[in-house]
Write an enzyme that holds these catalytic residues in place. Structure first.
Site, PDB file in Angstrom:
ATOM      1  N   HIS A 358     -19.675  15.775  29.200  1.00 27.47           N
ATOM      2  CA  HIS A 358     -19.929  15.423  27.797  1.00 27.47           C
ATOM      3  C   HIS A 358     -21.400  15.095  27.604  1.00 27.47           C
ATOM      4  O   HIS A 358     -22.127  14.794  28.543  1.00 27.47           O
ATOM      5  CB  HIS A 358     -18.985  14.331  27.303  1.00 27.47           C
ATOM      6  CG  HIS A 358     -19.275  12.917  27.706  1.00 27.47           C
ATOM      7  ND1 HIS A 358     -20.034  12.068  26.943  1.00 27.47           N
ATOM      8  CD2 HIS A 358     -18.876  12.171  28.763  1.00 27.47           C
ATOM      9  CE1 HIS A 358     -20.070  10.866  27.509  1.00 27.47           C
ATOM     10  NE2 HIS A 358     -19.385  10.900  28.625  1.00 27.47           N
ATOM     11  N   ASP A 368     -24.684   7.603  31.643  1.00 27.12           N
ATOM     12  CA  ASP A 368     -23.444   8.061  31.019  1.00 27.12           C
ATOM     13  C   ASP A 368     -23.721   8.609  29.646  1.00 27.12           C
ATOM     14  O   ASP A 368     -23.910   7.844  28.702  1.00 27.12           O
ATOM     15  CB  ASP A 368     -22.463   6.881  30.945  1.00 27.12           C
ATOM     16  CG  ASP A 368     -21.148   7.249  30.278  1.00 27.12           C
ATOM     17  OD1 ASP A 368     -20.889   8.446  30.070  1.00 27.12           O
ATOM     18  OD2 ASP A 368     -20.360   6.333  29.970  1.00 27.12           O
ATOM     19  N   GLU A 405     -16.885  12.518  23.388  1.00 22.32           N
ATOM     20  CA  GLU A 405     -16.069  11.993  24.495  1.00 22.32           C
ATOM     21  C   GLU A 405     -15.906  10.495  24.356  1.00 22.32           C
ATOM     22  O   GLU A 405     -14.820   9.941  24.556  1.00 22.32           O
ATOM     23  CB  GLU A 405     -16.727  12.333  25.839  1.00 22.32           C
ATOM     24  CG  GLU A 405     -15.841  12.032  27.060  1.00 22.32           C
ATOM     25  CD  GLU A 405     -15.991  10.631  27.642  1.00 22.32           C
ATOM     26  OE1 GLU A 405     -15.249  10.306  28.571  1.00 22.32           O
ATOM     27  OE2 GLU A 405     -16.851   9.852  27.175  1.00 22.32           O
ATOM     28  N   GLU A 406     -17.001   9.828  24.003  1.00 19.56           N
ATOM     29  CA  GLU A 406     -16.976   8.366  23.959  1.00 19.56           C
ATOM     30  C   GLU A 406     -15.991   7.853  22.914  1.00 19.56           C
ATOM     31  O   GLU A 406     -15.377   6.811  23.097  1.00 19.56           O
ATOM     32  CB  GLU A 406     -18.383   7.814  23.694  1.00 19.56           C
ATOM     33  CG  GLU A 406     -19.398   8.118  24.794  1.00 19.56           C
ATOM     34  CD  GLU A 406     -19.116   7.400  26.115  1.00 19.56           C
ATOM     35  OE1 GLU A 406     -18.081   6.719  26.214  1.00 19.56           O
ATOM     36  OE2 GLU A 406     -19.931   7.531  27.044  1.00 19.56           O
ATOM     37  N   ASP A 433     -18.837  13.591  34.551  1.00 19.82           N
ATOM     38  CA  ASP A 433     -19.201  12.719  33.424  1.00 19.82           C
ATOM     39  C   ASP A 433     -20.503  12.049  33.835  1.00 19.82           C
ATOM     40  O   ASP A 433     -21.579  12.644  33.722  1.00 19.82           O
ATOM     41  CB  ASP A 433     -18.048  11.745  33.175  1.00 19.82           C
ATOM     42  CG  ASP A 433     -18.230  10.873  31.941  1.00 19.82           C
ATOM     43  OD1 ASP A 433     -19.366  10.483  31.651  1.00 19.82           O
ATOM     44  OD2 ASP A 433     -17.237  10.561  31.263  1.00 19.82           O
TER      45      ASP A 433
END
Ligand SMILES: [Zn+2]
Length: 722
Positions: A358, A368, A405-406, A433
């Site tokens: 992502h 991230d 995604e988050e 990820d």
């Protein structure tokens, strides 16, 4: 021959003689067999060519560009990162498109918390995230800390502290005769997925939830805090979605169908009715802001293990600390941009080998997720170099840069829902990820791909010397120094300990918490997840930025290079394999181990002979021996392997249960699901284990039958090949 020469040269570069390891320990690519290939020499030369491409300097450039501005899903800065990734894909020769979806997403409009009692206590929070000397923190586009999927709401109530907010923690409160009904529950991050904390608090009648990061879990109790060290500073806040993704992930208004822009509203469910959306308001704060609340809780002392690292004794409450919580969320259908790049397969174009990461971040997302994006772009460049040399993969390779995604695994879930029929022929989905937060390699996979992962790390060099596999073995030893993974440290583990049926490096089980969820648990595509981790306390805060990464994550970008190689090699090797390199014997053994454990639990709960495990155990043994027999054929294949591959490909899909799990029809995999009460961590054989959790013997009996049928189907699929 030209390729072979390149291979030898590349390997000389990959494993330089100056390495601390003796040259003999470097793998000799061309005379070793590779599982799944008839002609290992040709494959080795292709792989060596690929492995020579990913470059630390370029990974650094990608990361710097991707993280120059905050780029939350749906923002113009997010679109700019999509355009950058698309351009990189095109430069490598991928047939590339940006695919849009519309998803129900909140941004924060007004977030305030005030202590209204006891009188005279100051807390006008939440405070801005701030440390001395971070160059990125003051950008006005840094979104204020908030919880994705929280409803708006105004609540004023006494506070109760509930530790990590696990079901056991709430049981303990019951035993202390402390009710959370109508109260605001203060819970610390760690041990389980934040959405589970909220789900359990809601079940117990709480009026609202405040999440905070205790210094014990990822702050100064762990080590120096940022900017002196990698751990969470006083004002750092973990943002994150509290959506009930264990009900179903993706856009909350379109379970099971793709949220394409043209989808009429009549086909969407209203967000208020969506099982994914919490009913109570939730917001996160720092330990700086949690301090005055915790300090002014009365009532009994907490159980000892509930004590965190703030310098006073924690009490449970309720009150006298009283909080006024005002949350106004700006919910809209917002645009997501997935970037999808294809390299068409020369023999089996309909078989898509998919590799995804992502791209959206809560703020800058250096670790991230963009450590993964930068590594993926170097993997893509490696594939591009192979294409320039005239190579074409046997199967189609699809690289994917997911959005949203988050907020709830949205970009990947919607794409899977749109391509469900295409995915019936997909041999694998490879996820990455967080690629790098430190130097410790780790992986999770379905059991059929665990050996595939171990094998391929044997040809990738480690920055520590030797191969990734060797470094992995060392760090997996029980007495090896613990470099705890970031996400393990804060309890967001994507890596449940696996049943050890093989005396080799442990590969974890896939729960949820990243984009493989829809592939494996909805569509039955065999999946893996890889990362390299280390001390990381700035997860989902403004400080997960390029400055942190350069200082603590991977200053030389050599682990970025390693992860680009591992991730890209997964795709290249799977796409070119003559025989799909699955190991169903290991799969059968793992399922048998899960069943043994469930059987012991069933005996504890219901007594020795209450439930009959005979049929399901027989089905697991049948699956295991069918796996062993087909593995022998994979290792000694016939001239025509089409039927063999078809059986191998169909077996994982046979493990899907068409009607899905009880009350969660979106989750269809009989062996793996995220737990309703654990969140990210995998629940294995979920139908059976969750029925046992509920103490429901009738449902357990039914679920044993469903599982036995799935295992029999998978065994039959494998046996069908003779
Ligand atoms: Zn992520």
């Amino acid at each position: 021959m030209r390729l072979l020469t390149t291979a030898v040269l590349s390997f000389a570069l990959l494993f330089p003689a100056s390495s601390s390891k003796p040259a003999a320990s470097a793998p000799a690519p061309s005379d070793q067999s590779i599982f799944g290939f008839r002609d290992a020499a040709t494959e080795s030369s292709v792989e060596a060519h690929f492995l020579g491409v990913p470059d630390p300097k370029r990974a650094e450039e990608h990361l710097q560009i991707l993280t120059k501005a905050p780029h939350m899903a749906g923002t113009i800065e997010d679109k700019a990162t999509a355009d950058y990734v698309a351009q990189q894909f095109r430069d490598a020769g991928l047939d590339t498109e940006i695919v849009e979806y519309k998803a129900w997403i909140n941004y924060p409009a007004e977030i305030s918390l005030d202590l209204t009692a006891p009188a005279g206590v100051e807390m006008h929070g939440p405070t801005r995230e701030h440390v001395d000397g971070d160059p990125y923190q003051d950008d006005p586009r840094v979104v204020m800390p908030f919880s994705g999927m929280s409803p708006s709401g105004d609540v004023e109530a006494d506070v109760v502290y509930a530790n990590y907010g696990t079901p056991e923690d709430f049981e303990k409160l019951d035993k202390l005769n402390i009710s959370v009904r109508g109260k605001i529950v203060l819970v610390r991050y760690g041990q389980n997925f934040r959405g589970v904390k909220v789900f359990v608090a809601q079940e117990h009648g709480a009026a609202g939830v405040i999440l905070y990061s205790d210094p014990a879990d990822d702050g100064w109790r762990r080590g120096d805090k940022y900017p002196e060290g990698p751990w969470r500073p006083d004002t750092g806040v973990q943002r994150g979605s509290v959506g009930y993704m264990f009900e179903f992930p993706g856009d909350p208004t379109t379970p099971g169908i793709a949220s394409v822009p043209s989808l009429p509203d009549s086909q969407r469910i209203s967000p208020e009715k969506s099982a994914q959306v919490p009913k109570i308001p939730v917001t996160p704060i720092s330990y700086h802001d949690a301090w005055p609340i915790l300090q002014h809780l009365g009532g009994p002392d907490t159980p000892r293990e509930w004590q965190g690292s703030l310098p006073f004794t924690y009490h449970v409450g309720p009150g006298p600390a009283r909080i006024k919580m005002h949350l106004k969320q700006d919910y809209q259908f917002r645009t997501l941009w997935d970037v999808i790049g294809h390299v068409k397969g020369r023999e089996a174009p309909e078989e898509w080998v998919i590799a995804g990461n992502h791209r959206d971040a809560w703020v800058y997302g250096a670790v991230d997720p963009n450590s993964g994006t930068a590594a993926m772009l170097e993997a893509v460049r490696g594939v591009g170099e192979l294409l320039k040399s005239g190579w074409k993969p046997k199967r189609t390779i699809v690289f994917a840069s997911w959005d949203g995604e988050e907020e709830g695994l949205m970009g990947s879930t919607e794409w899977v829902e749109q391509h469900e029929s295409d995915l019936r022929n997909s041999p694998a989905y490879f996820n990455m990820d967080v690629a790098v937060s430190g130097p410790k390699f780790g992986a999770s996979a379905v059991p059929s791909l665990k050996q595939f992962l171990r094998d391929l790390t044997k040809v990738v060099p480690s920055p520590k010397g030797g191969t990734v596999y060797e470094a992995w073995q060392k760090s997996a030893q029980p007495n090896a120094p613990a470099t705890q993974s970031p996400t393990e440290a804060i309890g967001d583990s994507r890596r449940a300990p696996a049943a050890q049926v093989k005396s080799d490096v442990p590969v974890g089980d896939l729960g949820s918490g990243s984009d493989y969820t829809a592939f494996l648990q909805h569509a039955g595509v065999p999946s893996t997840d890889v990362s390299s981790s280390g001390p990381y306390g700035v997860y989902h805060s403004a400080f997960d930025d390029f400055a942190w990464f350069k200082k603590f994550g991977d200053p030389d970008f050599v682990y970025e290079q390693e992860m680009a190689r591992v991730f890209g090699l997964e795709a290249v090797r799977m796409a070119d394999a003559d025989i799909l390199p699955y190991d169903y014997e290991e799969y059968g053994k793992e399922v048998a181990a899960y069943l043994d454990a469930a059987h012991r639990r069933a005996v504890d709960k219901f007594g020795e002979h209450a439930l009959d495990f005979g049929a399901v155990t027989a089905a697991a043994r049948r699956f295991e021996s069918a796996g062993a027999r087909i593995l022998a054929k994979e290792k000694n294949p016939p001239a025509d392997v089409a039927r063999l591959n078809a059986a191998l490909l169909a077996a994982e899909r046979s493990l899907l249960v068409p009607q899905g799990l009880p009350r969660r029809p979106w989750f269809r995999h009989a062996i793996y699901a995220p737990g309703e009460y654990t969140g990210y961590a995998a629940v294995v054989i979920p139908g059976v284990n969750e029925a046992l959790d509920q103490g429901d013997s009738e449902r357990t009996r039914q679920q044993l039958a469903v599982l036995a049928a799935a295992l029999d189907r998978a065994a039959k699929t494998l046996e069908g090949y003779r």
